[in-house]
Write a protein that holds these residues in place. Structure first.
Motif, mmCIF file in Angstrom:
data_model
loop_
_atom_site.group_PDB
_atom_site.id
_atom_site.type_symbol
_atom_site.label_atom_id
_atom_site.label_comp_id
_atom_site.label_asym_id
_atom_site.label_seq_id
_atom_site.Cartn_x
_atom_site.Cartn_y
_atom_site.Cartn_z
ATOM 1 N N GLY A 86 -46.004 63.428 -55.687
ATOM 2 C CA GLY A 86 -46.700 64.007 -56.838
ATOM 3 C C GLY A 86 -46.668 63.094 -58.046
ATOM 4 O O GLY A 86 -47.656 62.980 -58.784
ATOM 5 N N ASP A 87 -45.530 62.434 -58.286
ATOM 6 C CA ASP A 87 -45.428 61.487 -59.399
ATOM 7 C C ASP A 87 -46.390 60.317 -59.197
ATOM 8 O O ASP A 87 -47.022 59.851 -60.153
ATOM 9 C CB ASP A 87 -43.996 60.952 -59.498
ATOM 10 N N MET A 88 -46.474 59.843 -57.962
ATOM 11 C CA MET A 88 -47.377 58.739 -57.678
ATOM 12 C C MET A 88 -48.830 59.152 -57.898
ATOM 13 O O MET A 88 -49.622 58.406 -58.487
ATOM 14 C CB MET A 88 -47.170 58.248 -56.234
ATOM 15 N N VAL A 89 -49.187 60.348 -57.427
ATOM 16 C CA VAL A 89 -50.567 60.811 -57.554
ATOM 17 C C VAL A 89 -50.949 60.988 -59.019
ATOM 18 O O VAL A 89 -52.007 60.509 -59.463
ATOM 19 C CB VAL A 89 -50.778 62.128 -56.778
ATOM 20 N N THR A 90 -50.102 61.680 -59.808
ATOM 21 C CA THR A 90 -50.448 61.927 -61.205
ATOM 22 C C THR A 90 -50.511 60.635 -62.015
ATOM 23 O O THR A 90 -51.403 60.466 -62.843
ATOM 24 C CB THR A 90 -49.443 62.896 -61.858
ATOM 25 N N ASP B 109 -59.661 66.451 -72.185
ATOM 26 C CA ASP B 109 -58.937 66.303 -70.919
ATOM 27 C C ASP B 109 -57.443 66.542 -71.155
ATOM 28 O O ASP B 109 -56.596 65.772 -70.730
ATOM 29 C CB ASP B 109 -59.166 64.898 -70.348
ATOM 30 N N VAL B 110 -57.141 67.642 -71.811
ATOM 31 C CA VAL B 110 -55.758 67.965 -72.130
ATOM 32 C C VAL B 110 -54.949 68.230 -70.863
ATOM 33 O O VAL B 110 -53.750 67.927 -70.800
ATOM 34 C CB VAL B 110 -55.703 69.195 -73.064
ATOM 35 N N LEU B 111 -55.608 68.758 -69.831
ATOM 36 C CA LEU B 111 -54.903 69.081 -68.593
ATOM 37 C C LEU B 111 -54.314 67.838 -67.935
ATOM 38 O O LEU B 111 -53.248 67.893 -67.323
ATOM 39 C CB LEU B 111 -55.839 69.800 -67.610
ATOM 40 N N LEU C 218 -47.841 75.183 -68.851
ATOM 41 C CA LEU C 218 -48.217 74.649 -67.541
ATOM 42 C C LEU C 218 -48.143 75.725 -66.462
ATOM 43 O O LEU C 218 -48.982 75.769 -65.544
ATOM 44 C CB LEU C 218 -47.300 73.477 -67.171
ATOM 45 N N ALA C 219 -47.148 76.605 -66.551
ATOM 46 C CA ALA C 219 -47.019 77.696 -65.577
ATOM 47 C C ALA C 219 -48.209 78.644 -65.675
ATOM 48 O O ALA C 219 -48.736 79.103 -64.657
ATOM 49 C CB ALA C 219 -45.712 78.447 -65.805
ATOM 50 N N VAL C 220 -48.643 78.942 -66.903
ATOM 51 C CA VAL C 220 -49.808 79.817 -67.088
ATOM 52 C C VAL C 220 -51.048 79.192 -66.463
ATOM 53 O O VAL C 220 -51.826 79.865 -65.772
ATOM 54 C CB VAL C 220 -50.029 80.094 -68.596
ATOM 55 N N VAL C 221 -51.233 77.883 -66.700
ATOM 56 C CA VAL C 221 -52.386 77.184 -66.110
ATOM 57 C C VAL C 221 -52.320 77.217 -64.593
ATOM 58 O O VAL C 221 -53.318 77.484 -63.909
ATOM 59 C CB VAL C 221 -52.436 75.725 -66.621
ATOM 60 N N VAL D 200 -53.156 65.226 -69.531
ATOM 61 C CA VAL D 200 -51.957 64.922 -70.306
ATOM 62 C C VAL D 200 -50.822 65.863 -69.913
ATOM 63 O O VAL D 200 -49.680 65.436 -69.683
ATOM 64 C CB VAL D 200 -52.243 65.024 -71.819
ATOM 65 N N LEU D 201 -51.135 67.160 -69.818
ATOM 66 C CA LEU D 201 -50.117 68.136 -69.433
ATOM 67 C C LEU D 201 -49.578 67.849 -68.040
ATOM 68 O O LEU D 201 -48.379 67.976 -67.781
ATOM 69 C CB LEU D 201 -50.690 69.554 -69.498
ATOM 70 N N ALA D 202 -50.473 67.465 -67.126
ATOM 71 C CA ALA D 202 -50.043 67.157 -65.759
ATOM 72 C C ALA D 202 -49.116 65.955 -65.735
ATOM 73 O O ALA D 202 -48.137 65.925 -64.970
ATOM 74 C CB ALA D 202 -51.259 66.906 -64.869
ATOM 75 N N LEU D 203 -49.392 64.955 -66.560
ATOM 76 C CA LEU D 203 -48.528 63.780 -66.620
ATOM 77 C C LEU D 203 -47.160 64.139 -67.182
ATOM 78 O O LEU D 203 -46.126 63.701 -66.664
ATOM 79 C CB LEU D 203 -49.183 62.695 -67.491
ATOM 80 N N ILE D 204 -47.144 64.958 -68.238
ATOM 81 C CA ILE D 204 -45.866 65.355 -68.835
ATOM 82 C C ILE D 204 -45.054 66.188 -67.852
ATOM 83 O O ILE D 204 -43.853 65.968 -67.656
ATOM 84 C CB ILE D 204 -46.099 66.135 -70.144
ATOM 85 N N GLY D 205 -45.699 67.154 -67.226
ATOM 86 C CA GLY D 205 -44.989 68.026 -66.293
ATOM 87 C C GLY D 205 -44.698 67.399 -64.961
ATOM 88 O O GLY D 205 -43.770 67.802 -64.262
ATOM 89 N N GLY D 206 -45.478 66.380 -64.577
ATOM 90 C CA GLY D 206 -45.341 65.800 -63.249
ATOM 91 C C GLY D 206 -44.251 64.759 -63.123
ATOM 92 O O GLY D 206 -43.912 64.357 -62.004
ATOM 93 N N VAL D 207 -43.699 64.292 -64.247
ATOM 94 C CA VAL D 207 -42.634 63.286 -64.189
ATOM 95 C C VAL D 207 -41.332 63.962 -63.777
ATOM 96 O O VAL D 207 -40.893 64.919 -64.401
ATOM 97 C CB VAL D 207 -42.455 62.599 -65.557
ATOM 98 N N GLY D 208 -40.704 63.462 -62.737
ATOM 99 C CA GLY D 208 -39.441 64.050 -62.303
ATOM 100 C C GLY D 208 -39.658 65.348 -61.548
ATOM 101 O O GLY D 208 -40.776 65.690 -61.166
ATOM 102 N N GLY D 209 -38.570 66.087 -61.327
ATOM 103 C CA GLY D 209 -38.641 67.243 -60.452
ATOM 104 C C GLY D 209 -38.553 68.561 -61.177
ATOM 105 O O GLY D 209 -38.586 68.643 -62.400
ATOM 106 N N THR D 210 -38.449 69.634 -60.394
ATOM 107 C CA THR D 210 -38.280 70.985 -60.917
ATOM 108 C C THR D 210 -36.981 71.575 -60.370
ATOM 109 O O THR D 210 -35.997 71.698 -61.089
ATOM 110 C CB THR D 210 -39.486 71.855 -60.545
#
Length: 443
Positions: free
Chosen positions: A52-56, A211-213, A431-434, A215-225
């Motif tokens: 996922g990190d690679m893709v984003t 294209d805010v999504l 991000l969870a709402v989206v 940016v949000l995907a990049l911020i949320g996609g770094v590292g794990g959950t």
């Protein structure tokens, strides 16, 4: 110095604690003792940096070059704040993150076991299939689904049979190998760039319009959950339990996100050199596998093999680390719901405990079943929606738990921690709402 083992209610010391003490006191340590001061952070980095990190990062590079690295920096800082707080909470209370969450809200452990059961249902099948895609692209004669099953079972076996020390060494090797692989590809991309000043010029920060999504995907996609929530279990297995280890834990978690940032930076360099300005894009594991051929055409066949090998290691390490982290979370959530006291935690949540190994088997069996079922769309949507809820719940709980008056001031949140955890709660909640909206819309 007060020994934490003498404090009532403190967690049992793991075998790794002795090695850490040897390093601190100057006594001879085991063969791996020189690395004993660090470790959980590398485990977290290996487990969290996935496909996922690679893709984003590659998708962001395709559209904007390296202009969105600022978003990745924000993501790294927020994830570090969460991870450091998880480790600090364990050191402050002697309780695991799930056990502590019960004090923030009694329903949280039940919610976590439901969430993690759903994630574990699809985790092995999802990542096993992506790892198999990388391997079968490299060796086309291999069958996709059987290879995915073998990869999932081997990953589960690594977690099942090994103690934490072995697991840490394996994960550290994975992290080093995939980081070096991507670093070599980034250097080769820079060396072969037709317009190096132009490529480096894309580093100028910009905010994409409309294209805010992304940016949000990049911020949320770094590292794990789930890996962030699991960090306290790896700290516990390491034997870090008193104030003398607080600075080491912070350095360890900082190392984790430094390595993560550098890996994503290298991936962004490769994506910028290969995709920026071409009109091409990338989505999912299939897009990663398809990228190997144009990369090979630009940089040579060795680069193609190196990219696919790195892609495979990225997914494999996330699979092994995920099985370990999910099993810790499941075993601890079950222990908390059953009301097992902290004094008996060792035989319920340690890596060699029966409940832990039972949940490893759960992840392995569901991986095999779901792989051959083909991952029905409703299950995938549920998996994505549930996974998105973990970070806002964790951020909110840490804000509550680490601001209580009963917490030692050395461990309590400061202004910076509260700002970053509050930002995490708002951002990851958004991000969870989206994600929930997308999941319900696709159902």
């Amino acid at each position: 110095m007060v020994d934490v083992t003498a404090t009532p209610g403190s967690p049992p010391r793991s075998p790794a604690a002795g090695a850490a003490d040897s390093v601190r006191s100057g006594r001879p340590a085991a063969r791996w003792g020189r690395q004993a001061l660090l470790g959980p952070g590398l485990v977290l980095a290996a487990a969290s940096v996935g496909a996922g990190d690679m893709v984003t990062s590659l998708a962001g590079a395709a559209g904007y070059g390296m202009a969105l690295m600022w978003a990745i920096v924000i993501g790294v800082v927020l994830k570090y704040a969460l991870t450091e707080a998880v480790g600090r909470l364990y050191m402050a209370t002697g309780q695991t993150v799930i056990r502590s969450m019960r004090e923030a809200a009694r329903w949280l452990p039940g919610a976590f076991i439901a969430f993690v059961l759903v994630i574990g249902l699809l985790y092995g099948a999802a990542l096993g299939s992506v790892a198999s895609l990388a391997l079968t692209t490299l060796f086309p004669a291999l069958p996709l689904r059987p290879v995915a099953v073998v990869i999932a079972l081997v990953s589960a076996a690594i977690v099942y049979v090994g103690r934490y020390a072995l697991f840490e060494r394996v994960m550290s090797f994975f992290m080093l190998a995939k980081f070096l692989g991507m670093a070599v590809l980034a250097v080769a991309t820079l060396a072969r760039a037709d317009d190096l000043p132009g490529l480096l010029g894309t580093l100028r920060p910009r905010l994409p319009e409309g294209d805010v999504l992304t940016v949000l995907a990049l911020i949320g996609g770094v590292g794990g959950t789930a890996g962030i929530a699991s960090y306290s279990y790896w700290v516990r297995e390491k034997g870090w339990a008193d104030r003398s280890r607080l600075r080491v834990m912070r350095a360890d978690s900082a190392l984790s996100y430094t390595v993560t940032f550098l890996f994503v930076l290298c991936t962004t360099v490769v994506g910028t050199g290969l995709l920026y300005g071409t009109g091409g894009s990338i989505t999912g594991g299939e897009g990663l596998a398809a990228l190997a051929d144009p990369l090979g055409a630009d940089l040579g066949s060795v680069a193609r093999v190196l990219f696919l090998g790195t892609f495979f290691l990225v997914t494999l390490s996330a699979l092994v680390g995920g099985f370990n982290g999910l099993s810790h979370l499941l075993a601890d959530a079950l222990r908390t719901l059953r009301g097992v006291p902290d004094a008996e935690a060792e035989r319920h949540i340690a890596q060699h405990s029966r409940p832990f190994r039972l949940f490893v088997l759960y992840c392995a069996v569901t991986a095999v079943v779901v792989t051959f079922l083909g991952r029905p769309v409703p299950l995938v949507l549920t998996y994505a929606a549930v996974g998105s809820l973990i970070l806002p719940l964790l951020s909110g709980a840490l804000l509550v738990l680490l601001n209580r008056r009963g917490v030692d001031p050395a461990y309590r949140n400061g202004i910076t921690s509260n700002v970053l955890l509050g930002g995490s709660f708002v951002l990851f909640g958004l991000l969870a709402v989206v994600q929930l909206k997308d999941s319900l819309g696709g159902a």
